[in-house]
Design an enzyme around this catalytic site. Structure first.
Site, short mmCIF file in Angstrom:
data_model
loop_
_atom_site.label_atom_id
_atom_site.label_comp_id
_atom_site.label_asym_id
_atom_site.label_seq_id
_atom_site.Cartn_x
_atom_site.Cartn_y
_atom_site.Cartn_z
N ARG A 1 0.87 -1.18 0.00
CA ARG A 1 0.00 0.00 0.00
C ARG A 1 0.90 1.22 0.00
O ARG A 1 1.99 1.22 0.60
CB ARG A 1 -0.89 0.04 1.24
CG ARG A 1 -2.12 -0.84 1.15
CD ARG A 1 -3.14 -0.30 0.14
NE ARG A 1 -4.35 -1.10 0.09
CZ ARG A 1 -4.58 -2.13 -0.73
NH1 ARG A 1 -3.64 -2.51 -1.59
NH2 ARG A 1 -5.72 -2.77 -0.71
N GLU B 1 -3.29 7.84 -4.35
CA GLU B 1 -3.81 7.31 -5.62
C GLU B 1 -5.13 7.97 -5.97
O GLU B 1 -5.94 8.18 -5.07
CB GLU B 1 -4.02 5.79 -5.50
CG GLU B 1 -2.71 5.05 -5.33
CD GLU B 1 -2.90 3.55 -5.18
OE1 GLU B 1 -3.98 3.03 -5.49
OE2 GLU B 1 -1.94 2.91 -4.75
N HIS C 1 -1.41 0.48 -9.78
CA HIS C 1 -2.04 -0.48 -8.86
C HIS C 1 -2.58 -1.71 -9.61
O HIS C 1 -3.77 -1.99 -9.60
CB HIS C 1 -3.16 0.21 -8.06
CG HIS C 1 -3.46 -0.48 -6.76
ND1 HIS C 1 -3.81 0.20 -5.62
CD2 HIS C 1 -3.48 -1.79 -6.42
CE1 HIS C 1 -4.03 -0.67 -4.64
NE2 HIS C 1 -3.83 -1.88 -5.10
#
Ligand code: DGY
Length: 323
Positions: free
Chosen positions: A242, A271, A289
């Site tokens: 993450r 993000e 991602h």
């Protein structure tokens, strides 16, 4: 009996959406528009279950929805740092996730990032496409050898172990790791992996550091300026966990100061925003991602959400219950 009503916040692979419709009165999102906070809150008053993803911030405000109709949050993904679990618990909501099915895809992508950044794959491709390639020469775009080097894993759960297997068996790498809950000695022998007592001990020995820890509040900025400075000069950082496990600003400084050789990143602190200080660098490989983004895996993830929800509404224990 009426089917439970479910709201799916993003578009899913169509074969799984069709399966959802067999079991539920389902509201899909064919245009794949992200829900805002108001729409998310509203969903909890309108459906028996909400199936969100990492792009939905299910915070205490969203979960304060009244009158609350939902009883289940079926997360499409293994990570659940975007869901306020305490608030879910307080409101009596069950939460499920999708572990295991994305382990291989995510481990494959961590290795892809590692290879790409070490061998300058993104940079080389840009060079060629820009028409800058003048031909083979012995000193052109020399990268760093991967085979036989030392890989340090921070977090040694399912995905960390899958990366270790690939690195050790496929690339003859020496594997070190830090994890407060290491697996059995037999697993360690099988994976050729050696534990270290601290994160720092891993950082000081590894040529490549790959992050596989959960995004808990304790792990926020686990890779801060101090820890980045403990990495070997010439080492690379890989992050498929993450974004907020790494202090992105500190990483940009470490890259700029040449403290580390490069980074391969699939996740970012804000993000879908990516810091300009990363976008402008050649020695980073940046992906949007994509850890679990194979067709097979995304279908399997959807089917897991379905399986959990069918169990829940059938009165059984969902196999992947988090709360
Ligand atoms: C996961 O499953 O956690 C992926 O990162 C997508 O959310």
């Amino acid at each position: 009996m009426d089917k439970p009503r479910v709201i799916v916040t993003r578009r899913w692979p169509e074969e799984v959406e069709a399966r959802l419709a067999e079991h539920f009165d389902v509201e899909l999102n064919p245009e794949d528009r992200p829900f805002g906070q108001d729409a998310l809150k509203q969903a909890f008053t309108a459906a028996d279950a909400v199936f969100p993803t990492v792009t939905d911030r299910i915070d205490a405000e969203v979960l304060s929805a009244e009158p609350l109709r939902a009883r289940l949050i079926g997360n499409f993904g293994v990570g659940f740092n975007h869901i306020d679990l305490d608030a879910a618990r307080t409101r009596g909501l069950a939460v499920t996730n999708t572990p295991e099915v994305l382990t291989d895809a995510t481990a494959d992508l961590a290795m892809a990032l590692l290879l790409c950044v070490a061998r300058r794959v993104g940079e080389g491709e840009r060079h060629l496409r820009d028409g800058a390639w003048t031909g083979w020469r012995p000193t052109h775009m020399m990268g760093t050898q991967v085979t036989g080097k030392t890989l340090g894993l921070i977090g040694f759960g399912r995905i960390g172990q899958a990366v270790a297997r690939r690195a050790h068996r496929g690339f003859g790498m020496r594997v070190l790791f830090f994890d407060p809950f290491p697996p059995s000695d037999q697993v360690l022998r099988e994976l050729g992996a050696a534990p270290r007592e601290t994160v720092e001990a891993v950082l000081e020995e590894a040529d490549f550091v790959s992050l596989h820890c959960p995004a808990t509040p304790e792990n926020r900025h686990l890779m801060n300026a101090e820890r980045l400075s403990r990495m070997k000069p010439g080492a690379f950082l890989i992050n498929t966990a993450r974004g907020d496990v790494v202090d992105e600003m500190a990483l940009i400084e470490a890259l700029g100061d040449g403290l580390i050789a490069g980074a391969g990143l699939d996740v970012f602190e804000r993000e879908p925003k990516v810091s300009a200080g990363l976008l402008g660098r050649e020695n980073v490989v940046l992906l949007p991602h994509l850890g679990s983004a194979t067709r097979e895996t995304r279908i399997a993830m959807g089917l897991k959400v379905l399986e959990n929800a069918v169990a829940f509404f059938g009165g059984a224990e969902p196999p992947d219950r988090v709360v």
